[in-house]
Motif scaffolding. Structure first.
Motif, PDB file in Angstrom:
ATOM      1  N   LEU A  67       0.746  -1.066   0.203  1.00 16.34           N
ATOM      2  CA  LEU A  67       0.012   0.136  -0.129  1.00 16.34           C
ATOM      3  C   LEU A  67       0.935   1.410   0.030  1.00 16.34           C
ATOM      4  O   LEU A  67       0.525   2.133  -0.683  1.00 16.34           O
ATOM      5  CB  LEU A  67      -0.998  -0.125   1.260  1.00 16.34           C
ATOM      6  N   ALA A 155      -5.915   3.971   3.434  1.00 13.75           N
ATOM      7  CA  ALA A 155      -5.817   2.356   3.739  1.00 13.75           C
ATOM      8  C   ALA A 155      -6.455   2.168   5.334  1.00 13.75           C
ATOM      9  O   ALA A 155      -6.049   2.633   6.151  1.00 13.75           O
ATOM     10  CB  ALA A 155      -4.235   1.986   3.690  1.00 13.75           C
ATOM     11  N   TYR A 187      -8.190   1.938   0.234  1.00 11.18           N
ATOM     12  CA  TYR A 187      -7.934   0.455   0.033  1.00 11.18           C
ATOM     13  C   TYR A 187      -8.406  -0.087   1.328  1.00 11.18           C
ATOM     14  O   TYR A 187      -8.412   0.649   2.335  1.00 11.18           O
ATOM     15  CB  TYR A 187      -6.661  -0.024  -0.126  1.00 11.18           C
ATOM     16  N   VAL A 263      -6.745  -7.603  -0.075  1.00 11.65           N
ATOM     17  CA  VAL A 263      -6.958  -6.143  -0.129  1.00 11.65           C
ATOM     18  C   VAL A 263      -7.545  -5.804  -1.467  1.00 11.65           C
ATOM     19  O   VAL A 263      -7.284  -6.330  -2.482  1.00 11.65           O
ATOM     20  CB  VAL A 263      -5.344  -5.753  -0.298  1.00 11.65           C
ATOM     21  N   ARG A 265      -9.238  -2.348  -3.637  1.00 10.32           N
ATOM     22  CA  ARG A 265      -9.177  -0.981  -4.264  1.00 10.32           C
ATOM     23  C   ARG A 265     -10.545  -0.396  -4.260  1.00 10.32           C
ATOM     24  O   ARG A 265     -11.288  -1.015  -5.008  1.00 10.32           O
ATOM     25  CB  ARG A 265      -8.240  -0.772  -5.072  1.00 10.32           C
TER      26      ARG A 265
END
Length: 267
Positions: A67, A155, A187, A263, A265
């Motif tokens: 990230l 994030a 994210y 993860v 987006r």
């Protein structure tokens, strides 16, 4: 703690804490007899649990490096951070972008006390005491508002925390609340225990943990994918923790890894 120090104000050493159980699984010393007893009951049924804890922590480090170094994120909100250990989020991002803002959140006062001491001289890092189930209290905290600008990509890290949020506490609504605040290009990173490889064994583990005073819930891959609604999964998708962008020299048997990680987006 594992020694004879008295418990801080507001801490019941006779009630297990998920953060301190995790600390014990990682080989830490910031835990009490009740935490160790609860952990050992689980380890007796699933000896791979300490390995899963270590691999989960390793996933956090790899996700944060991705990230920071590849996705260019400069704001990190780590909810359910647990006790500070090696390679904390702000230490990992400092390798790439030391100016990054990091806010840690945990409900355990011991975590916050240790965290405050760790970042006492760091103006762009803060520890906030808060419970994921009371997300608005976290989002309204002045330290979070000072450091995190949701108009810019951020994030949000929910690593090994959502399995402590039962359905009655509306975990999907909590994640949706966070998603609604996050700017496009933000994210979400999460990891979560799943029953998929061994449903009967997992059910027994949940029961034993609940009786020991540390309840949690396992969720299937399909249930975990719901948390990523509105996000595009980063390759390799939702996989076991050691399979997410691995840098391992020795392969971990996926059949002994009951933690899925991913993860996403925000579109």
């Amino acid at each position: 703690m594992s020694g004879s120090r008295p418990a801080p104000e507001g801490v019941d050493p006779n009630t297990p804490s998920s953060a301190r159980i995790y600390d014990y699984a990682l080989g830490g010393k910031d835990n009490y007899a009740a935490d160790r007893a609860a952990a050992e009951k689980v380890f007796a049924l699933a000896p791979e649990m300490p390995l899963m804890a270590r691999q989960n922590r390793a996933f956090l480090g790899r996700a944060v490096r991705y990230l920071s170094a590849e996705a260019g994120i400069r704001q990190f909100l780590d909810i359910g951070s647990g006790l500070p250990t090696q390679q904390n989020v702000h230490q990992v991002v400092a390798e790439t972008a030391p100016e990054s803002a990091v806010v840690y959140v945990d409900y355990d006062p011991i975590v916050v006390a240790h965290g405050d001491a760790l970042v006492a001289t760091t103006g762009n890092v803060s520890f906030v005491r808060g419970d994921l189930r009371e997300i608005d209290h976290i989002l309204d905290h002045p330290d979070l508002r000072r450091l995190i600008d949701f108009d810019r990509p951020v994030a949000v890290l929910l690593v090994a925390v959502l399995h402590f949020v039962h359905d009655a506490d509306k975990p999907y609504e909590v994640v949706e609340r966070l998603k609604d605040l996050m700017a496009p290009g933000s994210y979400l990173a999460l990891s979560h225990v799943t029953p998929d490889p061994h449903p009967e064994e997992t059910a027994e583990l949940v029961e034993v943990s609940t009786r020991a005073g540390a309840p949690w819930v396992a969720r299937s891959r399909a249930e975990l994918m719901r948390f990523f609604d509105g996000f595009d999964l980063v390759e390799p998708g939702l996989v076991t923790a050691p399979e997410w962008r691995p840098d391992l020299t020795k392969q971990v048997d996926p059949d002994k890894m009951w933690v899925l990680a991913g993860v996403g987006r925000k579109r």
